[in-house]
Structure formats: C-alpha cells, structure tokens
Design a protein around this motif. Sequence first.
Motif, short mmCIF file in Angstrom:
data_model
loop_
_atom_site.label_atom_id
_atom_site.label_comp_id
_atom_site.label_asym_id
_atom_site.label_seq_id
_atom_site.Cartn_x
_atom_site.Cartn_y
_atom_site.Cartn_z
N ALA A 177 37.01 23.26 -47.58
CA ALA A 177 35.99 22.29 -47.28
C ALA A 177 34.88 22.14 -47.28
O ALA A 177 34.70 23.02 -48.56
N CYS A 224 40.68 20.68 -44.95
CA CYS A 224 41.95 19.54 -45.42
C CYS A 224 42.71 20.65 -45.97
O CYS A 224 42.02 21.35 -46.63
N ILE A 283 43.17 26.04 -47.60
CA ILE A 283 42.11 25.51 -46.94
C ILE A 283 40.42 24.53 -47.73
O ILE A 283 40.75 25.47 -48.76
#
Length: 136
Positions: free
Chosen positions: A10, A1, A8
């Motif tokens: 993750a 996300c 980013i």
Amino acid sequence: CASQDGGIVALGKSFWGARPAIFQIDSELTSSSVVELSYEHWSDQDELRAIAPLGSGDFVIAGRLGDDALVLRAAADGTILWMREFGEAGAADEFNDLVVLATGEILVLGTTASYGAAEHSLWIKYLDDAGNDITP
C-alpha cells in the motif's frame, strides 16, 4: 494491492517526516516494513495514488507531483529508479490508477487540465517499461 509473494502493498506517508512511503505486509501477516521513497523534494501537494509490483521486486507508482502527473519506478528499498512528470506548467494534472501489462508496458489513467475540452478531461498514457511515453 497484492505483492508478488501474495502479501499486501500500500501507499501512504511515513510517520517520521511525512514522506511518501511503501507499506508492505508479508503473506503470512507476520512481518511488515515501511520504506520511504528516496526523493528529497516532496511537498504537501504531492500524492501517490496507485502502486503495482513488478516481477523484479520493484514497484511502479502513479500520482501527482505539484501540478504534474507523476509515474515512477522504485526499487524495494525506496530508491527511485526513474521518475516521469507529465502535463503543462500551471495546469492540474494527475494519474489515479495504473496497470502493468504482461509485456512490462504501463497504462496510466488520470485527469488533465493541460489537454482536452474540460478542466478534468480523462487522460490515458501508454508507457514503456522505462517510463517513456509511447501513447499512439
């Protein structure tokens, strides 16, 4: 996300010790970090499936801890600030996704064998920003 700074974020497992970890890449794609979550009792059955950043720099994470559905809040350094487990002993319960509302409250979505008519009944929980169940 997407992270608060446009980078980013993750979930995965770290290379050293196979513990659940948060992977972060900045918005310019020039630096990255891997932060292991500080809980000492992870097992091979545990899975983290959804993550959402908070304005404070913390993260809310959902998944499964053994047979229980799991929601936790972690600081950017991997320190677990709170952890909540949901479900009944011996039943396979898990959360697969989450949304943090503008009010700070958290909606988690998953499946449960503890409640409902089927082994994998849809399960939605509504939590306050401290992880307390406020589902109506």
